[in-house]
Write a protein that holds these residues in place. Structure first.
Motif, short mmCIF file in Angstrom:
data_model
loop_
_atom_site.label_atom_id
_atom_site.label_comp_id
_atom_site.label_asym_id
_atom_site.label_seq_id
_atom_site.Cartn_x
_atom_site.Cartn_y
_atom_site.Cartn_z
N ILE A 48 4.98 11.33 -0.94
CA ILE A 48 4.88 9.88 -0.78
C ILE A 48 5.44 9.26 0.30
O ILE A 48 4.78 8.26 0.84
CB ILE A 48 5.47 9.42 -2.27
CG1 ILE A 48 4.59 9.65 -3.31
CG2 ILE A 48 6.02 8.06 -2.00
CD1 ILE A 48 5.43 9.08 -4.76
N GLU A 49 6.45 9.93 0.91
CA GLU A 49 7.01 9.30 2.37
C GLU A 49 5.99 9.24 3.32
O GLU A 49 6.02 8.35 4.18
CB GLU A 49 8.01 10.11 2.64
CG GLU A 49 9.15 10.15 1.88
CD GLU A 49 8.93 11.17 0.61
OE1 GLU A 49 8.40 12.36 0.85
OE2 GLU A 49 9.33 10.76 -0.49
N ASP A 50 4.71 10.08 3.39
CA ASP A 50 3.83 10.15 4.50
C ASP A 50 2.68 8.81 4.34
O ASP A 50 1.79 8.63 4.99
CB ASP A 50 3.25 11.33 4.38
CG ASP A 50 3.86 12.56 5.00
OD1 ASP A 50 5.00 12.39 5.42
OD2 ASP A 50 3.58 13.55 4.37
N ARG A 51 2.87 7.97 3.23
CA ARG A 51 1.73 7.21 3.05
C ARG A 51 1.91 5.94 3.57
O ARG A 51 3.22 5.19 3.70
CB ARG A 51 1.59 6.65 1.48
CG ARG A 51 1.22 8.13 0.69
CD ARG A 51 0.90 7.83 -0.97
NE ARG A 51 0.59 8.86 -1.47
CZ ARG A 51 0.66 8.99 -2.90
NH1 ARG A 51 1.50 8.41 -3.63
NH2 ARG A 51 0.38 10.29 -3.47
N ILE A 95 0.33 0.08 -1.93
CA ILE A 95 1.81 -0.22 -1.57
C ILE A 95 2.16 -1.84 -1.76
O ILE A 95 1.55 -2.55 -1.01
CB ILE A 95 1.95 0.22 -0.20
CG1 ILE A 95 1.91 1.80 0.05
CG2 ILE A 95 3.36 -0.22 0.34
CD1 ILE A 95 1.91 2.22 1.57
N SER A 96 2.84 -2.29 -2.59
CA SER A 96 3.20 -3.97 -2.72
C SER A 96 4.54 -3.90 -2.07
O SER A 96 5.62 -3.15 -2.22
CB SER A 96 3.55 -3.99 -4.18
OG SER A 96 2.12 -3.82 -4.83
N THR A 97 4.56 -4.64 -1.29
CA THR A 97 5.80 -5.18 -0.51
C THR A 97 6.02 -6.60 -0.33
O THR A 97 5.37 -7.35 -0.24
CB THR A 97 5.64 -4.50 0.67
OG1 THR A 97 7.04 -4.57 1.78
CG2 THR A 97 4.66 -5.07 1.72
N ASP A 98 7.20 -6.99 -0.17
CA ASP A 98 7.95 -8.29 -0.07
C ASP A 98 7.08 -8.96 0.99
O ASP A 98 7.04 -8.31 2.14
CB ASP A 98 9.01 -8.38 0.15
CG ASP A 98 9.83 -9.71 0.63
OD1 ASP A 98 10.10 -10.43 -0.23
OD2 ASP A 98 9.97 -9.89 1.84
#
Length: 142
Positions: A48-51, A95-98
């Motif tokens: 997951i860290e590579d995404r 990937i949802s981000t602020d």
């Protein structure tokens, strides 16, 4: 995110496309900038860290694809055959981000040579990333 916000974005987009007026485009950007989160699609990876948010080539320039809601991100990820966005169970990794963090990320991508951003690809709008600070400044003063 409620469906009225989806519909607002769609209505604002249609208005901006049909009128071509700067104030209509500003209203569309304002609605997008006021969302709590922006959403990116990412390819499946073992870790997951590579995404990382997907960057694709359009007209020989690298663009990052982002979405105003998870549903649109899912829909777009499914349209890319062999894009590596859909897992075995048929889900697209999103990937949802602020929103402010997403903007910071986009500006960092621009410094790495990514040309532009494409919002809600399939029925959306786009801009060179380098225009983003001026767009934000313009929208916020209005």
């Amino acid at each position: 995110m409620n469906s009225s916000a989806h519909n607002d974005i769609d209505l604002l987009l249609e208005k901006a496309k049909s009128s071509g007026r700067n104030e209509d485009l500003s209203a569309l950007w304002k609605a997008a900038l006021n969302l709590p989160q922006w959403h990116f699609i990412t390819q499946q990876t073992a870790n997951i860290e590579d995404r990382k948010p997907a960057v694709g080539m359009v007209d020989n320039k690298p663009w990052v694809f982002l979405f105003t809601d998870r549903q649109r991100a899912q829909e777009y990820g499914r349209t890319i055959k062999d894009g590596g966005f859909v897992d075995e169970s048929g889900n697209v990794m999103v990937i949802s981000t602020d929103t402010q963090r997403a903007i910071d990320y986009l500006l960092a991508l621009a410094s790495q040579g990514v040309y532009g951003l494409r919002f809600n690809e399939l029925n959306g709008w786009f801009s060179p990333i380098e225009n983003l600070p001026a767009i934000i400044k313009h929208v916020n003063k209005g």
